[in-house]
Design a protein around this motif. Structure first.
Motif, PDB file in Angstrom:
ATOM      1  N   SER A  83       0.804  -1.205   0.000  1.00  0.00           N
ATOM      2  CA  SER A  83       0.000   0.000   0.000  1.00  0.00           C
ATOM      3  C   SER A  83       0.843   1.264   0.000  1.00  0.00           C
ATOM      4  O   SER A  83       1.803   1.377   0.758  1.00  0.00           O
ATOM      5  CB  SER A  83      -0.921   0.021   1.223  1.00  0.00           C
ATOM      6  N   ASP A  84       0.478   2.201  -0.863  1.00  0.00           N
ATOM      7  CA  ASP A  84       1.003   3.558  -0.825  1.00  0.00           C
ATOM      8  C   ASP A  84      -0.055   4.535  -0.339  1.00  0.00           C
ATOM      9  O   ASP A  84       0.193   5.732  -0.221  1.00  0.00           O
ATOM     10  CB  ASP A  84       1.494   3.994  -2.214  1.00  0.00           C
ATOM     11  N   SER A 110       2.246   2.201   6.844  1.00  0.00           N
ATOM     12  CA  SER A 110       1.051   2.710   6.171  1.00  0.00           C
ATOM     13  C   SER A 110       0.007   3.092   7.198  1.00  0.00           C
ATOM     14  O   SER A 110      -0.082   2.500   8.281  1.00  0.00           O
ATOM     15  CB  SER A 110       0.476   1.650   5.216  1.00  0.00           C
TER      16      SER A 110
END
Length: 431
Positions: A83-84, A110
């Motif tokens: 995940s970004d 994150s």
């Protein structure tokens, strides 16, 4: 006649990657109504071992999956995510009445957007890894709103600008807080408050500005790994930290401590007015810094003196290379301990108090020494334990490779022993 299974265990699925035979898994690419139709043949999905390498993308694949699983009464869910962007837990999962075990692991730090409304009514175990927490109040409310939560692990997590981390959960039994890897967003400026009346086991990796256990009276097993020594605090701050900790853990049975924590402990138990005692402590494990062996040996003797009923002692010797850039190890060769400009002289290593140590005289039966190099200070500690352990039954020594092991073994065997029944065992690489 069609047979409908009562439950199903889905092992894992993957959303692409170099090691996949296809570009993306075929099931995730199906329309959602088709996925629902497939799962409609199953009454309950008992366990979802994991969705590995699921990437949070604009097509909302992960959210589609969670919606499907919530409708099929999933009980255990593991999400391994790339995940970004922040992950927001959908209401379908928050309100899922069947979910009892949830594990969310990111591949990098994150943000996890916690729900603002109560939920997870049946959730018993929650494991979060590499999560970046931004709001201390919201995190506290989230934990306290899980009515039957028993196991909570925050592994390698960051606590951004937290001043207070307040964990209050009435049925929580096992709690782990790990912020070691997050140097800039750890717990150094944060006070940790654990108010969990049912708590049995507690594990903390990090060095908070304070740690207390209000209303937590059933604690039995504690592991505290400070990664910063007292040189970063004033003497008053060090005493404040230790006083609240000792009040909270005085009745435990199993205790494991890091070398840096022993530094704080030495400041407190050395005070004439200190009356701390671990009357119920049966098993003690210490991670001792070889480079700070004077402090560690003194702390060890002091702990033994304050643990009158101790039965088992394990000492793991750590070295400078094991600590990296930790300031406790880097400053360990100094002949005095410098705390905020004040020098505290060290007394002789392993100096025994004038009176007998109760646990050595009456209760200590087992000693395990791990990663021993058998230098002068380590051998002196072995000698003291053998000479004063009147009921000692077993001492095992596991060490690193060094020259002339037979000579060292012969020397240890010749140490005087108070207990006629003690058995000495040397493990590889000594023999």
């Amino acid at each position: 006649m069609a047979v409908t299974p009562r439950s199903c265990k889905i092992q894992r699925t993957s959303n692409g990657g170099d090691d996949d035979e296809y570009d993306g898994d075929r099931l995730s690419s199906l329309p959602e109504h088709i996925i629902h139709h497939i799962f409609s043949f199953l009454d309950t999905i008992d366990v979802v071992v994991g969705f590995s390498k699921m990437e949070i993308r604009h097509d909302n694949t992960i959210y589609r999956w969670m919606n499907v699983l919530a409708r099929r009464n999933v009980q255990q869910l593991y999400l391994g995510l790339i995940s970004d962007t922040p992950l927001e837990l959908p209401l379908c999962i928050v309100n899922c009445e069947s979910l009892v075990d949830l594990k969310i692991c990111f591949d990098r730090y994150s943000v996890l957007k916690l729900p603002k409304s109560p939920g997870f009514n049946r959730l018993q175990s929650l494991f979060l890894s590499m999560v970046e927490f931004l709001d201390s109040v919201l995190l506290g409310k989230f934990v306290s709103s899980c009515p039957v939560l028993e196991n909570l692990t925050m592994d390698d997590c960051t606590f951004h600008d937290f001043k207070i981390l307040d964990i209050a959960a009435p049925r929580l039994k096992n709690l782990t807080i790990d912020s070691l890897a997050s140097a800039d967003e750890g717990l150094f400026n944060c006070e940790v408050i654990v108010a969990c009346p049912s708590l049995v086991s507690f594990k903390l990796l990090g060095t908070p500005s304070g740690l207390s256990f209000p209303g937590t009276n059933g604690l039995q097993n504690v592991f505290i790994f400070f990664n910063h020594g007292p040189e970063h605090r004033t003497v008053e701050e060090g005493h404040h930290i230790m006083d609240s900790i000792l009040r909270g853990i005085c009745n435990i049975k199993v205790l494991k401590l890091s070398a840096a924590f022993l530094g704080f402990l030495l400041l407190t138990v050395a005070k004439p007015e200190c009356s701390a005692a671990f009357y119920n402590l049966k098993s003690l494990t210490l991670l001792v810094s070889v480079e700070a062996v004077d402090e560690s040996d003194q702390s060890t003797i002091q702990l033994l003196n304050h643990s009158p009923n101790l039965e088992a002692l394990s000492i793991i010797f750590t070295r400078l290379e094991d600590w990296g850039d930790n300031d406790m190890a880097l400053s360990a060769t100094r002949p005095t301990w410098v705390i905020c400009g004040k020098s505290i002289p060290l007394t002789d290593s392993c100096k025994m108090p004038n009176e007998d140590i109760s646990c050595l005289t009456y209760h200590l039966k087992k000693v395990e020494l791990i990663d021993v190099a058998c230098n002068k200070n380590e051998l002196e500690l072995v000698k003291i334990l053998l000479n004063n352990g009147h009921v000692l039954q077993k001492m095992s020594i596991r060490g690193r490779r060094f020259e002339n092991p037979d000579k060292i073994i012969s020397k240890v065997i010749m140490f005087p022993r108070s207990s006629p029944d003690v058995v000495l065992t040397f493990y590889e690489p000594y023999i």
